[in-house]
Design a protein around this motif. Structure first.
Motif, mmCIF file in Angstrom:
data_model
loop_
_atom_site.group_PDB
_atom_site.id
_atom_site.type_symbol
_atom_site.label_atom_id
_atom_site.label_comp_id
_atom_site.label_asym_id
_atom_site.label_seq_id
_atom_site.Cartn_x
_atom_site.Cartn_y
_atom_site.Cartn_z
ATOM 1 N N VAL A 135 0.829 -1.209 0.000
ATOM 2 C CA VAL A 135 0.000 0.000 0.000
ATOM 3 C C VAL A 135 0.860 1.254 0.000
ATOM 4 O O VAL A 135 0.534 2.250 -0.660
ATOM 5 N N VAL A 136 1.978 1.226 0.724
ATOM 6 C CA VAL A 136 2.878 2.389 0.741
ATOM 7 C C VAL A 136 3.449 2.641 -0.653
ATOM 8 O O VAL A 136 3.440 3.776 -1.152
ATOM 9 N N LEU A 137 3.937 1.586 -1.299
ATOM 10 C CA LEU A 137 4.514 1.747 -2.634
ATOM 11 C C LEU A 137 3.453 2.141 -3.653
ATOM 12 O O LEU A 137 3.714 2.945 -4.560
ATOM 13 N N SER A 138 2.265 1.580 -3.521
ATOM 14 C CA SER A 138 1.191 1.908 -4.447
ATOM 15 C C SER A 138 0.901 3.405 -4.439
ATOM 16 O O SER A 138 0.774 4.040 -5.485
ATOM 17 N N ILE A 139 0.841 3.980 -3.248
ATOM 18 C CA ILE A 139 0.538 5.406 -3.126
ATOM 19 C C ILE A 139 1.707 6.265 -3.576
ATOM 20 O O ILE A 139 1.554 7.179 -4.402
ATOM 21 N N LEU A 140 2.896 5.990 -3.053
ATOM 22 C CA LEU A 140 4.038 6.849 -3.352
ATOM 23 C C LEU A 140 4.462 6.759 -4.817
ATOM 24 O O LEU A 140 4.805 7.786 -5.423
ATOM 25 N N ASN A 141 4.445 5.571 -5.381
ATOM 26 C CA ASN A 141 4.845 5.450 -6.780
ATOM 27 C C ASN A 141 3.892 6.190 -7.703
ATOM 28 O O ASN A 141 4.322 6.850 -8.657
ATOM 29 N N HIS A 142 2.615 6.099 -7.439
ATOM 30 C CA HIS A 142 1.641 6.799 -8.279
ATOM 31 C C HIS A 142 1.695 8.304 -8.074
ATOM 32 O O HIS A 142 1.899 9.084 -9.006
ATOM 33 N N ASP A 143 1.533 8.738 -6.836
ATOM 34 C CA ASP A 143 1.406 10.172 -6.572
ATOM 35 C C ASP A 143 2.690 10.933 -6.895
ATOM 36 O O ASP A 143 2.645 12.056 -7.414
ATOM 37 N N SER A 144 3.836 10.331 -6.596
ATOM 38 C CA SER A 144 5.099 11.007 -6.882
ATOM 39 C C SER A 144 5.328 11.133 -8.382
ATOM 40 O O SER A 144 5.900 12.129 -8.851
ATOM 41 N N ALA A 145 4.886 10.150 -9.160
ATOM 42 C CA ALA A 145 5.019 10.238 -10.616
ATOM 43 C C ALA A 145 4.166 11.367 -11.172
ATOM 44 O O ALA A 145 4.608 12.137 -12.039
ATOM 45 N N ILE A 146 2.939 11.472 -10.683
ATOM 46 C CA ILE A 146 2.050 12.536 -11.160
ATOM 47 C C ILE A 146 2.587 13.898 -10.736
ATOM 48 O O ILE A 146 2.600 14.860 -11.521
ATOM 49 N N ALA A 147 3.048 14.003 -9.492
ATOM 50 C CA ALA A 147 3.561 15.283 -9.001
ATOM 51 C C ALA A 147 4.795 15.720 -9.772
ATOM 52 O O ALA A 147 4.999 16.912 -10.026
ATOM 53 N N ALA A 148 5.660 14.763 -10.146
ATOM 54 C CA ALA A 148 6.855 15.104 -10.915
ATOM 55 C C ALA A 148 6.479 15.643 -12.287
ATOM 56 O O ALA A 148 7.056 16.631 -12.766
ATOM 57 N N ALA A 149 5.504 14.998 -12.940
ATOM 58 C CA ALA A 149 5.032 15.503 -14.233
ATOM 59 C C ALA A 149 4.420 16.885 -14.065
ATOM 60 O O ALA A 149 4.662 17.792 -14.877
ATOM 61 N N ALA A 150 3.628 17.055 -13.007
ATOM 62 C CA ALA A 150 2.991 18.349 -12.754
ATOM 63 C C ALA A 150 4.030 19.434 -12.515
ATOM 64 O O ALA A 150 3.885 20.578 -12.981
ATOM 65 N N SER A 151 5.083 19.091 -11.788
ATOM 66 C CA SER A 151 6.134 20.056 -11.493
ATOM 67 C C SER A 151 6.824 20.524 -12.765
ATOM 68 O O SER A 151 7.104 21.717 -12.946
ATOM 69 N N ARG A 152 7.122 19.598 -13.669
ATOM 70 C CA ARG A 152 7.739 19.958 -14.942
ATOM 71 C C ARG A 152 6.802 20.855 -15.757
ATOM 72 O O ARG A 152 7.237 21.826 -16.389
ATOM 73 N N MET A 153 5.523 20.534 -15.740
ATOM 74 C CA MET A 153 4.557 21.347 -16.471
ATOM 75 C C MET A 153 4.433 22.741 -15.863
ATOM 76 O O MET A 153 4.331 23.743 -16.578
ATOM 77 N N ALA A 154 4.459 22.810 -14.530
ATOM 78 C CA ALA A 154 4.381 24.106 -13.856
ATOM 79 C C ALA A 154 5.604 24.958 -14.172
ATOM 80 O O ALA A 154 5.500 26.178 -14.368
ATOM 81 N N SER A 155 6.773 24.334 -14.239
ATOM 82 C CA SER A 155 7.979 25.071 -14.614
ATOM 83 C C SER A 155 7.863 25.622 -16.029
ATOM 84 O O SER A 155 8.231 26.766 -16.301
ATOM 85 N N ALA A 156 7.343 24.787 -16.934
ATOM 86 C CA ALA A 156 7.185 25.216 -18.322
ATOM 87 C C ALA A 156 6.148 26.324 -18.453
ATOM 88 O O ALA A 156 6.278 27.219 -19.302
ATOM 89 N N ALA A 157 5.121 26.288 -17.596
ATOM 90 C CA ALA A 157 4.041 27.273 -17.685
ATOM 91 C C ALA A 157 4.418 28.620 -17.088
ATOM 92 O O ALA A 157 3.792 29.637 -17.397
#
Length: 442
Positions: A135-157
């Motif tokens: 359950v820990v890996l399920s949450i962290l692997n998913h949410d951290s991947a989305i947040a990393a993509a979001a962070s790159r998009m926010a930098s670009a924006a």
């Protein structure tokens, strides 16, 4: 704990079955061998960042705390395990009393991480810690991947706001978690009402092409929307002819029209044409929102366009090509015996094939230069060097089974922005590269 707060259907009583079968069979064997109660230390880390990424983003920590707190084997769960003969009666009796009573340390949510960073450390008996792995890996692997993509998009924006609108492109529960992670990474709003309800994220939305097609004419659709939502609404102008739609939108809503949305075509070219037309019609304050399968590269390509906001869906909720962070949950130390006073012994996987790990209970700190810019991720198992004592990254999240504190998403979001700003400038480059700072072991 209300299971609705976890993004779970109301008929799911706990997070205990968000695990793999072998976690329970390991528990059964350890109980029989007398090793289940050995004090143990597990750590969550990744051996490498996704290809081309320069930093990772810790996201989902708040959801992990909820999941650990709600990890309970109630009667329906025990009955399922008994019916399937997953484990024996002795193990079922142990599970019936399960409450995590250990300690959890981790990087604060929103912080950045690098290869080897011990983003989460779980301490307690082997039995109680091993059950939490999936359950820990399920949450962290998913949410951290989305947040990393979001962070790159926010930098670009840059200063232009981002709207998360990917609910229809992923599982309904993943959509809620994705909205939360996107907000951590820098998105301003979401279209997902469940995310707004559970996490307080601002929600936005007006209309789709179906609303225009419902009416006898585009003008009728615009008039109905403006009459209902006011001139400050956002009108979708690419159902038919964009130029004619913009003309009709300003004619109906007036120069105070809030925004127009463009969802197709050559966004760079169309945005310039629409901006010119809006200005000529006197709608100089009307904003332009663009959507249509955007990712960080498309957003960056529109930096010179007269665009005021971006709506992102598919590429965000799929991690923009990297839907997982490949985090692992490894035993790094265990007591020499079940005696509570027995010393911890470092342990690590040593097999070939690139999946080795480093044993020992670790600390982590980020060394910075004179300007406060990050230079290296420093990880060790011995004493913390004096010059890094005030740079340590792990904070205590759970003590003796009790969650110490929960943070608002706005605090987490601000932390991420500050952590990203403290990285070298090359961290925001979209070109492929290695981690922006090295990981050093001492």
């Amino acid at each position: 704990m209300n299971t609705a707060d976890l993004g779970l259907p109301v008929d799911v009583p706990s997070t205990a079955l968000f695990t793999d079968h072998y976690e329970l069979t390991m528990l059964q064997a350890a109980l029989a061998a007398g090793t289940a109660e050995r004090r143990s230390v597990f750590e969550v880390f990744t051996r490498r960042l996704p290809e081309g990424r320069r930093y990772g983003v810790v996201a989902g920590t708040g959801r992990v705390l909820d999941a650990v707190e709600n990890f309970r084997f109630d009667e329906p769960v025990l009955a399922f395990l008994r019916e399937r003969r997953v484990v024996d009666e002795r193990t079922l009796d142990w599970l019936a009393q399960y409450r995590f009573s250990g300690d959890v340390w981790g990087y604060p949510e929103g912080e950045v991480y690098f290869p080897g960073s011990p983003v989460l450390r779980i301490e307690g008996s082997f039995a109680e810690c091993v059950l939490l792995e999936t359950v820990v890996l399920s949450i962290l692997n998913h949410d951290s991947a989305i947040a990393a993509a979001a962070s790159r998009m926010a930098s670009a924006a840059g200063d232009r706001p981002l709207i998360e609108m990917g609910a229809r492109r992923t599982h309904e529960l993943a959509a809620v978690a994705s909205s939360r992670a996107a907000y951590v990474g820098g998105f301003a709003t979401t279209s997902d009402l469940a995310a707004g309800f559970r996490y307080g994220i601002p929600t936005v939305g007006t209309s789709a092409h179906a609303f225009t097609l419902l009416h006898d004419s585009e003008r009728d659709a615009f008039r109905a929307q403006v009459d209902s939502l006011g001139a400050g609404t956002t009108l979708l102008v690419d159902t038919y002819d964009v130029a004619e739609a913009v003309r009709a939108a300003v004619d109906i809503a007036g120069p105070d029209l809030g925004a127009v949305r463009i969802d197709s075509g050559d966004l760079l070219l169309v945005a310039h044409r629409v901006r010119q037309q809006l200005d000529e019609l006197g709608a100089t304050r009307t904003k332009i929102v663009v959507t249509s399968d955007l990712d960080e590269y498309a957003i960056a390509s529109l930096a010179a366009a007269p665009v005021d906001a971006y709506g992102v869906g598919t590429q965000l909720v799929t991690g923009s090509g990297h839907p997982t962070c490949s985090m692992v949950y490894k035993l790094v130390a265990r007591a020499a015996s079940a005696d509570p006073k027995a010393p911890l012994v470092p342990v690590a996987k040593r097999s070939t094939g690139g999946k080795t790990s480093i044993g020992g209970r670790k600390w982590a700190a980020r060394r910075r230069d004179a300007r406060g810019v990050a230079e290296a991720e420093v990880i060790g198992t011995g004493p913390v060097p004096a010059d890094l004592a005030d740079r340590q990254l792990l904070v205590e999240l759970i003590k003796g089974g009790s969650v110490l504190a929960r943070e608002s998403l706005d605090v987490v979001r601000d932390r991420h922005a500050a952590a990203r700003d403290a990285l070298p400038l090359s961290a925001t480059q979209l070109s492929r590269g290695e981690a922006v700072i090295p990981t050093e072991y001492v």
